[in-house]
Design an enzyme around this catalytic site. Structure first.
Site: not given
Ligand code: GLP
Length: 272
Positions: A148, A141, A72, A143
């Protein structure tokens, strides 16, 4: 789905990196037949990237014939912004390994036609032969990428509007100011991740415990998009003990017993 429970973040990261490295080694990629790797951003995969860099520097794996597709990217955030996913990937991974620049693919959140950008991304994945292994993390959450809660589990790459929850979770990277966090992103779909031949998610820390419980203990549900992994023939989640605190005791025990019997934690920790 295979769930691997490791003792802490370092062990999780090492296990995941060795697993990915082993897949690349076994595949024996060539320029004509490269290994196609899906890449996430976020704090969860940082340790995994560090280990992969180490293995590359030690000459144990090569990324010369590895093609990557990132999950993304934020919309309307300049590529050179320190918090863009372009910057994240080059700073934390690509600059430190022997990957060829032309083999790296990251969605362009500043493209003039975002819809065309997303459609073209799907085409490029297809032309590369599909993704062999999609690595990922999850949001608090549940995702996956930026899919989302409520996203279609059959979705492909597209523009998504971020939830307040995600904007709040990510504002730590933007001076803790929610107004500075982009409100939209381009993201591969749940269906794009599910089309990969194999998926490996890293999940750590107590902040992910509720999500992990919903992704594993309960049924497939579009409100916890990573739960779609239950339908994948080769879905793996590697987590640490802290992320397991909300799992049902019976679920936790089953996966622990299974991994003790199979010796799979030691097998990969000792691989390289
Ligand atoms: C963002 C990214 C996700 C990732 C999430 C959790 O939303 N788009 O791909 O898994 O953050 O991030 P973290 O690993 O910093 O908790």
């Amino acid at each position: 789905m295979r769930v691997i429970i490791t003792k802490d973040y370092d062990e999780m990261s090492k296990w995941a990196a060795n697993y990915v490295a082993q897949r690349i080694v076994e595949f024996a990629p060539t320029p004509e037949r490269p290994f196609v790797l899906g890449c996430p951003t976020g704090s969860s995969p940082l340790g995994l990237y560090k280990q992969l860099i180490k293995l590359n520097k030690e000459g144990k794996i090569s990324f010369q014939n590895v093609v990557t597709f990132n999950m993304d990217e934020y919309v309307n955030l300049p590529e050179e912004h320190p918090e863009s996913y372009h910057s994240f990937m080059w700073t934390n991974f690509f600059n430190h390994i022997d990957i060829k620049k032309e083999n790296v693919h990251i969605l362009n959140g500043n493209a003039p036609d975002l819809k065309a950008e997303c459609e073209n991304y799907e085409k490029m994945i297809e032309q590369a032969g599909g993704i062999d292994l999609f690595m990922g993390g999850i949001g608090p959450d549940g995702h996956i990428a930026f899919n989302e809660p409520g996203s279609s589990l059959a979705s492909k790459t597209r523009v998504k509007t971020l939830t307040t929850n995600t904007i709040q979770a990510n504002c730590r990277f933007f001076d803790n100011d929610v107004n500075l966090v982009p409100k939209q992103a381009l993201t591969v779909g749940v269906g794009t991740v599910m089309a990969a031949r194999e998926v490996l998610l890293v999940v750590n820390g107590p902040a992910k415990a509720r999500a992990l419980h919903n992704v594993i203990d309960n049924g497939v549900n579009h409100m916890w998009t990573a739960s779609a992994l239950q339908m994948h023939p080769h879905g793996n989640i590697v987590c640490d003990e802290e992320a397991c605190v909300d799992l049902k005791m019976s679920t936790y025990q089953y996966f622990k017993d299974k991994q003790t019997l199979e010796g799979i934690v030691e097998e990969y920790l000792e691989k390289f």
